[in-house]
Design a protein around this motif. Structure first.
Motif, PDB file in Angstrom:
ATOM      1  N   THR A 101       0.810  -1.227   0.000  1.00 44.14           N
ATOM      2  CA  THR A 101       0.000   0.000   0.000  1.00 44.14           C
ATOM      3  C   THR A 101       0.838   1.270   0.000  1.00 44.14           C
ATOM      4  N   LEU A 102       2.160   1.132   0.128  1.00 43.05           N
ATOM      5  CA  LEU A 102       3.052   2.293   0.145  1.00 43.05           C
ATOM      6  C   LEU A 102       3.717   2.470  -1.216  1.00 43.05           C
ATOM      7  N   THR A 103       4.060   3.711  -1.535  1.00 48.80           N
ATOM      8  CA  THR A 103       4.810   3.979  -2.763  1.00 48.80           C
ATOM      9  C   THR A 103       6.249   3.494  -2.597  1.00 48.80           C
ATOM     10  N   ALA A 104       6.975   3.485  -3.710  1.00 52.51           N
ATOM     11  CA  ALA A 104       8.390   3.101  -3.650  1.00 52.51           C
ATOM     12  C   ALA A 104       9.149   3.998  -2.675  1.00 52.51           C
ATOM     13  N   GLU A 106       7.968   5.709  -0.123  1.00 55.67           N
ATOM     14  CA  GLU A 106       7.546   5.433   1.252  1.00 55.67           C
ATOM     15  C   GLU A 106       8.130   4.118   1.758  1.00 55.67           C
ATOM     16  N   ASN A 107       8.264   3.123   0.877  1.00 57.93           N
ATOM     17  CA  ASN A 107       8.918   1.870   1.257  1.00 57.93           C
ATOM     18  C   ASN A 107      10.388   2.096   1.577  1.00 57.93           C
ATOM     19  N   ARG A 136      10.342   6.381 -10.639  1.00 57.70           N
ATOM     20  CA  ARG A 136       9.389   5.350 -10.187  1.00 57.70           C
ATOM     21  C   ARG A 136       8.982   5.529  -8.728  1.00 57.70           C
ATOM     22  N   SER A 138       6.855   7.315  -7.132  1.00 53.33           N
ATOM     23  CA  SER A 138       5.439   7.434  -6.775  1.00 53.33           C
ATOM     24  C   SER A 138       4.655   6.164  -7.063  1.00 53.33           C
ATOM     25  N   HIS A 139       5.318   5.151  -7.644  1.00 52.74           N
ATOM     26  CA  HIS A 139       4.650   3.899  -7.984  1.00 52.74           C
ATOM     27  C   HIS A 139       4.604   2.962  -6.779  1.00 52.74           C
ATOM     28  N   LYS A 140       3.529   2.196  -6.682  1.00 54.60           N
ATOM     29  CA  LYS A 140       3.426   1.172  -5.646  1.00 54.60           C
ATOM     30  C   LYS A 140       4.039  -0.132  -6.164  1.00 54.60           C
ATOM     31  N   GLU A 143       2.979  -1.941  -9.270  1.00 60.49           N
ATOM     32  CA  GLU A 143       3.197  -1.263 -10.548  1.00 60.49           C
ATOM     33  C   GLU A 143       4.650  -1.346 -11.004  1.00 60.49           C
ATOM     34  N   GLN A 149      11.302  -3.804  -7.910  1.00 58.12           N
ATOM     35  CA  GLN A 149      10.941  -4.015  -6.513  1.00 58.12           C
ATOM     36  C   GLN A 149      12.173  -4.365  -5.673  1.00 58.12           C
TER      37      GLN A 149
END
Length: 253
Positions: A101-104, A106-107, A136, A138-140, A143, A149
């Motif tokens: 549920t977090l963006t890149a 935020e992760n 990237r 803002s991508h979760k 995505e 990842q």
């Protein structure tokens, strides 16, 4: 002489007891060099992941000592271990372990947020550039490709400026192109950022990115290789396999 970033003496890890006891580590002495990438290899059940988990305070040894960046990990309480893992160690696993549920971004900053530490924007920007994720953020995770990842996971491991990063089969779920990206980043983190990395792998190509390869068998370090190539790692693994087969045959007879 530079002090090692992590070391173990007389490290033993036994699971179970009596006749069914499994000796995962059988008295290991090892030093992991500061500012270097060390790969650990060996057949399944050789103890390589157990060694890393004991070094990283994820598993407690049965006996022996573990020191990481001057701290005796093997004698720490759970509370101090949690603090050490949060503030001084970085982790990259085969499963990316991102929060969906977090963006890149935020992760990546999650460990700092949990520790309530401020984000050093310059260091964050350097890490993000190094993993090539500028466009990237803002991508979760859903995505992003597997390789992207894992690069997020690598950036998350480095953003806290850890003393050492422990990587357990970091390319195990990746295609060869994505694996090269991740390994190239781990290599650059050592060369450009002065990071210390300990990586478990079964892949000779991955091991060739290391400064040094340790080979385990039956819970012991049985060999090591400096400045490895994929070919020299394969040759050493083949030789160790032959030695193991000869030893097994001798035990039978």
């Amino acid at each position: 002489m530079t002090l090692p970033i992590a070391s173990a003496r007389g490290l033993v890890k036994t699971y179970g007891g009596g006749e069914t006891a499994v000796h995962a580590l059988a008295g290991i002495d090892v030093d992991f060099e500061r500012g270097r990438l060390t790969a650990t290899m060996g057949p399944s059940g050789s103890g390589k992941s157990t060694l890393m988990h004991c070094m990283a305070g994820l598993d407690r040894p049965t006996s022996g000592s573990v020191v990481v960046d001057g701290e005796t990990v093997s004698e720490m309480s759970e509370r101090h271990l949690t603090k050490l893992r949060r503030n001084r160690l970085g982790f990259v696993f085969q499963a990316f372990n991102l929060v969906p549920t977090l963006t890149a971004l935020e992760n990546i900053t999650l460990p700092l947020d949990i520790a309530r530490r401020p984000v050093d924007r310059d260091h964050l920007d350097a890490v993000v550039r190094a993993v090539g994720l500028q466009d990237r953020l803002s991508h979760k995770p859903g995505e992003l490709s597997g390789g992207q990842q894992q690069r997020v996971a690598c950036a998350r491991a480095l953003v806290t400026r850890p003393a050492v990063v422990f990587a357990d089969e970091p390319t195990g779920n990746l295609d060869s192109s994505s694996a090269r990206d991740v390994l190239g980043f781990l290599r650059r983190s050592v060369d450009d950022l002065g990071q210390s990395v300990v990586m478990v792998t079964h892949d000779p190509t991955a091991a060739s990115y290391a400064d040094r390869v340790l080979f385990l068998a039956d819970g012991r370090i049985v060999d090591e290789l400096r400045d490895p190539t994929a070919e020299s790692v394969l040759e050493r693994l083949a030789a160790l396999s032959r030695d193991e087969s000869a030893a097994s045959a001798a035990r039978v007879h």
